[in-house]
Design a protein around this motif. Structure first.
Motif: not given
Ligand code: NAG
Ligand code: NAG
Length: 367
Positions: A69-73
């Motif tokens: 669930g890591i969201s790298l933005s």
């Protein structure tokens, strides 16, 4: 069709949003990374489900994401470039000995075949990393893949700019349900095109929409049964979309392919290649200016004698892969050397309701 796609994407994001749960506040934590800081440090300290926002700056790092669930933005101007020295991670060497990936999204306990050609084939994943998202980044110049998705489920790669991945821009392998949308994948020097812009060799689930690809030998490499590729724009390639032997049930719809790339002479040029492919649907695409003063066609349906080593052929050595049951319907083809080329002995290949501009080969377009 486009609406259906949007609806699906929305439904998916709602499901993902709900499943991350509101009960644990930590899961919604947002970490900010600014120029001069290390992105990997933020990934290491983040808890599963965190969002990491990377602000403008050039970050010389390789990244490894193994947390769910890591969201790298990346914000506008967030650039990931190769570091001076690399450490070995699970993505090292996947695209050939000594190669390194820029962003590696990976599960655990991944077993791969040794490298023979293309990439190391994943044979087993003990635990897939779930629901990672990478968006908004510019990633440039990594020797393996700029982004590599390995043993990962429901990964979303969206709105990134991938430049100068000499072997792969994006590779998804041994994964499930990878979505790539609205990415730009290109080589900056037209005289030195990369080999494969994007390839998905998943166990199942490969979706690509709205990507813009240019200056590669192969634009979309399709190695996943049931892959769906729509509304992509692929130009200045030798093979805009290439479906491998034995790949079944892919859908290539509403894409724009062409013009082909001048420097392809030695490879020939094709918009869509179905090479020993089974039950593909190629529908509603616009394919133009596929030219080579020689073998070149908008859509090429062919058998693959498997004389050159490829991952798909290695699985079935010595056999000719025969294209069967493919439907090429309702496409618009113009200014290609040949619009359609039936080069297969297989049964059940159908060419129907295509609009062509060339008169050869006779017949195929008039059905
Ligand atoms: C496919 O193309 C090759 C090369 O032009 C040719 O030798 C072969 O006969 C073709 N096969 C079919 C089935 O059209
Ligand atoms: C394609 O060519 C093969 C071999 O010549 C032939 O048997 C088949 O009927 C052709 N298919 C179409 C759709 O024309």
């Amino acid at each position: 069709m486009e609406q259906l796609w949007l609806t699906l994407m929305l439904a998916l994001s709602v499901i993902l949003g709900l499943s991350s749960g509101d009960s644990n506040a930590d899961r919604h934590r947002t970490i900010h990374v600014k120029a001069g800081q290390k992105i990997q440090k933020a990934i290491d300290t983040a808890s599963a489900g965190s969002e990491i926002v990377v602000h403008a700056g050039t970050y010389r790092e390789q990244l490894l994401i193994k947390k769910d669930g890591i969201s790298l933005s990346g914000k506008e101007g967030a650039v990931l470039a190769p570091p001076d020295s690399f450490v070995r991670n699970v993505c090292s060497g996947v695209a050939g000995p000594g190669t390194q990936a820029g962003i590696c999204v990976a599960g655990s306990g991944i077993k791969m075949d040794p490298f023979v050609t293309e990439h190391r084939k994943v044979v087993f994943v003990q635990r897939a990393v779930e629901g990672v998202s990478v968006s908004g980044f510019q990633v440039e110049g990594f020797s393996g893949a700029n982004i590599l998705v390995l043993g990962a489920d429901h990964t979303r790669i969206a709105g990134n700019t991938l430049i100068d991945g000499p072997i792969y821009g994006l590779l998804s392998s041994g994964s499930r349900f990878t979505t790539m949308g609205e990415n730009t994948i290109s080589s900056s020097d037209p005289a030195a095109p990369g080999i494969i812009a994007s390839c998905m060799d998943n166990f199942e689930g490969a979706y690509g929409a709205g990507n813009d690809i240019r200056f590669y030998v192969i634009g979309l490499c399709i190695q996943t049964n049931g892959a769906v590729l729509r509304d992509n724009d692929v130009s200045y390639t030798c093979r805009a979309a290439y479906a491998d032997p034995y790949v079944e049930g892919i859908r290539l719809t509403s894409n724009h392919f062409g013009p082909s790339y001048d420097a392809c002479k030695a490879f020939a040029s094709y918009g869509v290649t179905l090479a020993g492919t089974i039950n593909a649907l190629v529908e509603g695409n616009t394919i133009e200016q596929t030219r080579n003063n020689g073998p070149a066609a908008g859509v090429w349906v062919t058998d693959d004698p498997c004389t050159e080593p490829s991952l798909a052929c290695l699985a079935n050595p010595g056999a000719t892969a025969v294209s069967k049951g493919n439907k090429v319907v309702g496409n618009k083809l113009f200014d290609n050397d040949l619009d359609l080329w039936n080069n297969s002995t297989g049964s059940g290949n159908v060419f129907k309701k295509n609009k062509c501009s060339t008169s050869i080969p006779k017949g195929l377009c008039r059905r």
